[in-house]
Motif scaffolding. Sequence first.
Motif, mmCIF file in Angstrom:
data_model
loop_
_atom_site.group_PDB
_atom_site.id
_atom_site.type_symbol
_atom_site.label_atom_id
_atom_site.label_comp_id
_atom_site.label_asym_id
_atom_site.label_seq_id
_atom_site.Cartn_x
_atom_site.Cartn_y
_atom_site.Cartn_z
ATOM 1 N N UNK A 81 0.816 -1.206 0.000
ATOM 2 C CA UNK A 81 0.000 0.000 0.000
ATOM 3 C C UNK A 81 0.849 1.256 0.000
ATOM 4 N N UNK A 82 1.931 1.242 0.785
ATOM 5 C CA UNK A 82 2.830 2.392 0.830
ATOM 6 C C UNK A 82 3.514 2.605 -0.516
ATOM 7 N N UNK A 83 3.944 1.518 -1.136
ATOM 8 C CA UNK A 83 4.584 1.627 -2.447
ATOM 9 C C UNK A 83 3.617 2.141 -3.506
ATOM 10 N N UNK A 84 2.355 1.689 -3.423
ATOM 11 C CA UNK A 84 1.351 2.146 -4.382
ATOM 12 C C UNK A 84 1.120 3.647 -4.248
ATOM 13 N N UNK A 85 1.021 4.122 -2.999
ATOM 14 C CA UNK A 85 0.827 5.553 -2.780
ATOM 15 C C UNK A 85 2.029 6.358 -3.277
ATOM 16 N N UNK A 86 3.220 5.824 -3.019
ATOM 17 C CA UNK A 86 4.428 6.518 -3.482
ATOM 18 C C UNK A 86 4.487 6.560 -5.002
ATOM 19 N N UNK A 87 4.102 5.448 -5.635
ATOM 20 C CA UNK A 87 4.106 5.395 -7.092
ATOM 21 C C UNK A 87 3.120 6.395 -7.677
ATOM 22 N N UNK A 88 1.933 6.489 -7.072
ATOM 23 C CA UNK A 88 0.938 7.443 -7.562
ATOM 24 C C UNK A 88 1.442 8.878 -7.446
ATOM 25 N N UNK A 89 2.120 9.183 -6.334
ATOM 26 C CA UNK A 89 2.685 10.526 -6.146
ATOM 27 C C UNK A 89 3.742 10.816 -7.213
ATOM 28 N N UNK A 90 4.621 9.839 -7.467
ATOM 29 C CA UNK A 90 5.658 10.030 -8.481
ATOM 30 C C UNK A 90 5.059 10.196 -9.867
ATOM 31 N N UNK B 114 2.084 11.423 -10.573
ATOM 32 C CA UNK B 114 1.491 12.766 -10.651
ATOM 33 C C UNK B 114 2.563 13.829 -10.828
ATOM 34 N N UNK B 115 3.688 13.675 -10.121
ATOM 35 C CA UNK B 115 4.787 14.618 -10.273
ATOM 36 C C UNK B 115 5.334 14.587 -11.699
ATOM 37 N N UNK B 116 5.437 13.379 -12.270
ATOM 38 C CA UNK B 116 5.943 13.244 -13.633
ATOM 39 C C UNK B 116 4.991 13.881 -14.636
ATOM 40 N N UNK B 117 3.685 13.691 -14.442
ATOM 41 C CA UNK B 117 2.706 14.302 -15.337
ATOM 42 C C UNK B 117 2.792 15.826 -15.278
ATOM 43 N N UNK B 118 2.929 16.371 -14.067
ATOM 44 C CA UNK B 118 3.049 17.821 -13.922
ATOM 45 C C UNK B 118 4.319 18.336 -14.585
ATOM 46 N N UNK B 119 5.415 17.608 -14.399
ATOM 47 C CA UNK B 119 6.679 18.017 -15.016
ATOM 48 C C UNK B 119 6.598 17.954 -16.528
ATOM 49 N N UNK B 120 5.997 16.896 -17.067
ATOM 50 C CA UNK B 120 5.846 16.783 -18.524
ATOM 51 C C UNK B 120 5.007 17.919 -19.083
ATOM 52 N N UNK B 121 3.959 18.309 -18.339
ATOM 53 C CA UNK B 121 3.116 19.412 -18.792
ATOM 54 C C UNK B 121 3.903 20.719 -18.787
ATOM 55 N N UNK B 122 4.718 20.930 -17.754
ATOM 56 C CA UNK B 122 5.548 22.142 -17.708
ATOM 57 C C UNK B 122 6.556 22.155 -18.853
ATOM 58 N N UNK B 123 7.179 21.005 -19.106
ATOM 59 C CA UNK B 123 8.150 20.921 -20.200
ATOM 60 C C UNK B 123 7.481 21.152 -21.547
ATOM 61 N N UNK B 124 6.264 20.599 -21.705
ATOM 62 C CA UNK B 124 5.548 20.804 -22.966
ATOM 63 C C UNK B 124 5.233 22.278 -23.169
ATOM 64 N N UNK B 125 4.797 22.946 -22.090
ATOM 65 C CA UNK B 125 4.483 24.372 -22.181
ATOM 66 C C UNK B 125 5.729 25.179 -22.519
ATOM 67 N N UNK B 126 6.851 24.852 -21.854
ATOM 68 C CA UNK B 126 8.099 25.568 -22.139
ATOM 69 C C UNK B 126 8.559 25.347 -23.573
ATOM 70 N N UNK B 127 8.347 24.142 -24.087
ATOM 71 C CA UNK B 127 8.816 23.800 -25.429
ATOM 72 C C UNK B 127 8.045 24.530 -26.524
ATOM 73 N N UNK B 128 6.808 24.959 -26.228
ATOM 74 C CA UNK B 128 6.011 25.595 -27.271
ATOM 75 C C UNK B 128 5.720 27.073 -26.998
ATOM 76 N N UNK B 129 6.337 27.637 -25.956
ATOM 77 C CA UNK B 129 6.048 29.013 -25.570
ATOM 78 C C UNK B 129 7.260 29.903 -25.761
ATOM 79 N N UNK B 130 7.035 31.116 -26.283
ATOM 80 C CA UNK B 130 8.086 32.127 -26.376
ATOM 81 C C UNK B 130 8.329 32.710 -24.986
ATOM 82 N N UNK B 131 9.570 32.666 -24.536
ATOM 83 C CA UNK B 131 9.873 33.061 -23.174
ATOM 84 C C UNK B 131 9.632 34.520 -22.860
ATOM 85 N N UNK B 132 9.747 35.394 -23.829
ATOM 86 C CA UNK B 132 9.608 36.827 -23.569
ATOM 87 C C UNK B 132 8.151 37.276 -23.557
ATOM 88 N N UNK B 133 7.372 36.851 -24.560
ATOM 89 C CA UNK B 133 6.012 37.369 -24.717
ATOM 90 C C UNK B 133 4.940 36.462 -24.126
#
Length: 325
Positions: free
Chosen positions: A141-150, A152-171
């Motif tokens: 159960x502890x491992x399952x909860x830890x895996x779910x947290x990881x 979710x963190x990976x999904x959030x990071x991928x979304x941030x990376x996707x946004x950075x990859x398609x966004x102009x940093x200045x505007x």
Amino acid sequence: MDEQLDFAPCGYVSLNDESTILDINKTLLGLLDYKLQELQGQHINLILTHASQTFYQLYFFPMIRLQEKVDAMYIALKTKSGQEIPILLNASRNKRGGKFFNDCACFPMKERYEYEQALLAAKKETDQRNQMKKKQIEELGMLRNELECKQNELLELNEKLRTLAETDGLTGLKNRRCLQESLTLNLNSQAGQLQPISLLLMDIDYFKEINDTYGHMTGDRVLQEMGQLLEEESRKEDIAARYGGEEFALILPNTDKSDALKIAERIRLHVEKANWGKSAITISIGAATLQPGDTESSLQSKADNALYASKNGGRNQVTHASDLT
């Protein structure tokens, strides 16, 4: 069952996931002294010794589900008269007609000692497993909860990376790569349909003079405010992007020439009347509307030619590619 398998020199039995006997060959029926109708549809426990029933539940069934095969497992069968027959069991999990079958080959053992030793070891291990069961469930159960947290963190990071990859940093607008992909996607989605697509290319007039006179920090602020202005003027379905340097682009789905010119003129007037602080700002705009045979490259080329016509014609104006001679 075909005749070769029915009379094979080893026993054969096929089980479903509920451990129900689906089929059994004559070799094994003869070994157990049963008739087919007495075993078909019955639970496998009918032909297992009491100790083997536990062994089957704890080892065979989980292993066949996890690994889809079992190799060289020692187990004991029980004849109709109650006689114990040690066997060596090999099994594989197969899918036929959309259903899973656990196919087992049974080889009667000549040496019983090895089987008994394995059974005793299995009993000892079963006792240990029962003692550790609660602890393992908690750890799982502890491992399952830890895996779910990881995850979710990976999904959030991928979304941030996707946004950075398609966004102009200045505007904060889409960058040119994202614009190209969006334009290709829009053109492909409209292939063979009647909805028009237009493209606006915009260039800030005399932008080099702004940088030279007031410095690059002021120039960056102008670019940022221009990006915000385009966001405000864009519809929900439009795609605004920084095309490069002081150039901007706007993809206008489902927009014909007339509407594209209206949108472009509205943007031009907004820029002209906006309060830019130290210096007045204007833009030149080139517009193009998709025609049969156009590609994303040809559409951009037409809009680019129209932009140059606006700049060469005195700047602070809108030109549509179809109006060029």
